[in-house]
Design an enzyme around this catalytic site. Structure first.
Site, PDB file in Angstrom:
ATOM      1  NE  ARG A 100      -3.963   0.399   1.729  1.00 47.97           N
ATOM      2  CZ  ARG A 100      -5.126   0.765   2.063  1.00 47.97           C
ATOM      3  NH1 ARG A 100      -5.331   1.538   3.126  1.00 47.97           N
ATOM      4  NH2 ARG A 100      -6.131   0.027   1.599  1.00 47.97           N
ATOM      5  CG  HIS A 127      -8.488   0.013  -3.270  1.00 49.67           C
ATOM      6  ND1 HIS A 127      -7.857  -1.170  -2.883  1.00 49.67           N
ATOM      7  CD2 HIS A 127      -9.038   0.312  -2.313  1.00 49.67           C
ATOM      8  CE1 HIS A 127      -7.649  -1.218  -1.622  1.00 49.67           C
ATOM      9  NE2 HIS A 127      -8.694  -0.467  -1.050  1.00 49.67           N
ATOM     10  CD  GLN A 130     -12.882  -1.801  -1.403  1.00 53.49           C
ATOM     11  OE1 GLN A 130     -12.341  -1.649  -0.650  1.00 53.49           O
ATOM     12  NE2 GLN A 130     -14.210  -2.197  -1.199  1.00 53.49           N
ATOM     13  CG  ASP A 212     -13.694   6.319  -1.404  1.00 58.21           C
ATOM     14  OD1 ASP A 212     -13.562   6.271   0.070  1.00 58.21           O
ATOM     15  OD2 ASP A 212     -12.589   6.101  -1.893  1.00 58.21           O
ATOM     16  CB  CYS A 252     -14.079   1.316  -0.553  1.00 63.49           C
ATOM     17  SG  CYS A 252     -13.443   2.872  -0.407  1.00 63.49           S
ATOM     18  NE  ARG A 280     -10.649  -5.463   0.132  1.00 64.22           N
ATOM     19  CZ  ARG A 280      -9.831  -4.240   0.613  1.00 64.22           C
ATOM     20  NH1 ARG A 280     -10.342  -3.356   1.071  1.00 64.22           N
ATOM     21  NH2 ARG A 280      -8.647  -4.589   0.426  1.00 64.22           N
TER      22      ARG A 280
HETATM   23  N1  NVA Z   1      -9.808   6.634  -1.766  1.00 59.36           N
HETATM   24  C1  NVA Z   1      -9.621   6.343  -0.349  1.00 59.36           C
HETATM   25  C2  NVA Z   1      -9.740   4.705  -0.261  1.00 59.36           C
HETATM   26  C3  NVA Z   1      -9.354   4.328   1.141  1.00 59.36           C
HETATM   27  C4  NVA Z   1      -9.693   2.734   1.381  1.00 59.36           C
HETATM   28  C5  NVA Z   1      -8.013   6.764  -0.138  1.00 59.36           C
HETATM   29  O1  NVA Z   1      -7.337   6.367  -0.894  1.00 59.36           O
HETATM   30  O2  NVA Z   1      -7.866   7.146   1.000  1.00 59.36           O
HETATM   31  N1   CP Z   2     -11.273  -0.413   1.921  1.00 57.44           N
HETATM   32  C1   CP Z   2     -10.150  -0.521   2.560  1.00 57.44           C
HETATM   33  O1   CP Z   2      -9.025  -0.473   1.675  1.00 57.44           O
HETATM   34  O2   CP Z   2     -10.140  -0.121   3.641  1.00 57.44           O
HETATM   35  P1   CP Z   2      -8.638   0.258   4.584  1.00 57.44           P
HETATM   36  O3   CP Z   2      -8.317   1.436   4.293  1.00 57.44           O
HETATM   37  O4   CP Z   2      -9.257   0.166   6.141  1.00 57.44           O
HETATM   38  O5   CP Z   2      -7.674  -1.091   4.234  1.00 57.44           O
END
Ligand code: NVA
Ligand code: CP
Length: 293
Positions: A100, A127, A130, A212, A252, A280
């Site tokens: 990540r 992502h 997801q 989101d 998500c 997930r």
């Molecule tokens: N779009 C959000 C998703 C988190 C799971 C982010 O990147 O923070």
């Molecule tokens: N949806 C998602 O990826 O959640 P987290 O940021 O908690 O991993």
């Protein structure tokens, strides 16, 4: 199947549909198995996570393998060891690596230097894990997504980018409702993509509405500008009423109630967000078995 899973388009339509089917099968089976006995998964995260971290750790445990969570702050990476060297070393020991990252290019550099599969656990671009869960949830609730209309209400972000990949691969219509200034200039409407600056028009006829946060990790400096620009793009029960009678709502998570979605929608019977979050785990078990099994 491609060695790495950096974007949804690394998979073919058949591979995605097979993973969704396997996720649903795994969900209905005995949770513990030996598919990945003796395998080790490294989770390298530069940003916060609840679902992605826990679902991968639990998935490895239930499949008979092990996983460890490695914050970049604790790795020598955080003290300047090159990405290339880190990828070579960890991949010489681990069986797969979930990353990540702040920049998608970090994941690409890892993939170029890794001898084992690299899985994108979220980057600024995309992502894909997801979407495996979202597609599994859609299949459980409404069946095949091909030919259906899906509305994305809110920011064109990493999750939305992957929805667009899904629309192109699985042939559904993605109806994005987003203020124009937050859309990438290269986006062009086509049979899989329709763009609206009015959320009600985007939602009309959709059998899935997804959203989101307005401020993704890394966008925090734009919080005031975004909160103002997106204020008309909140998912409300009235918006769900504009959609198909079988509409489901997905997010998500994490969600900010009162911003991109109301509390009422989160608790509405059309909201499947808790099922989606649990999926997930099942979708990633299917992914891990196909990459490592
Ligand atoms: N779009 C959000 C998703 C988190 C799971 C982010 O990147 O923070
Ligand atoms: N949806 C998602 O990826 O959640 P987290 O940021 O908690 O991993």
């Amino acid at each position: 199947m491609s060695k790495h899973f950096l974007n949804l388009k690394d998979l073919t339509k058949t591979e995605i549909l097979d993973l969704v089917k396997q996720a649903i099968d795994l969900k209905g089976s005995e949770k513990n198995s030996d598919y990945l006995h003796g395998k080790y998964l490294a989770l390298i995260f530069e940003k916060s996570s609840t679902r992605t971290r826990v679902s991968f750790e639990v998935a490895m445990s239930q499949l008979g393998g092990t996983a460890s969570f490695l914050s970049t702050k604790d790795l020598q990476l955080g003290r300047g060891e090159p990405l290339e060297d880190t990828a070579k070393v960890i991949s010489s020991m681990a069986d797969a690596i979930v990353l990540r990252t702040i920049n998608h290019s970090t994941i690409e550099i890892f993939a170029e230097n890794s001898s084992v599969p690299i899985i994108n656990g979220l980057s600024d671009l995309s992502h894909p894990c997801q979407l495996l869960a979202d597609l599994t949830t859609y299949q459980e609730e409404n069946g095949d997504i091909e030919g259906k209309a899906v509305a994305w209400i809110g920011d064109y972000n990493n999750v939305c980018h992957t929805y667009l990949e899904a629309a192109e691969i699985l042939d559904f219509e993605l109806r994005i409702g987003c203020p124009n200034q937050f859309l990438p200039s290269h986006l062009k409407e086509n049979k899989n993509l329709k763009i609206f600056d009015n959320p009600n028009e985007a939602a009309s006829g959709a059998s899935l509405i997804s959203t989101d946060v307005w401020v993704s990790m890394g966008d925090e400096e734009e919080i005031d500008e975004r909160t103002k620009a997106f204020s008309k793009f909140q998912v409300t029960t009235e918006l769900l009423d504009e959609a198909d009678e079988n509409v489901i709502f997905l997010h998500c998570l994490p969600a900010i109630r009162g911003q991109e979605v109301t509390s009422e929608v989160m608790e509405d019977e059309r909201s499947k967000v808790w099922q989606q979050a649990e999926n997930r785990l099942h979708a990633q078990k299917a992914l891990l078995i196909s990459l490592l099994g």
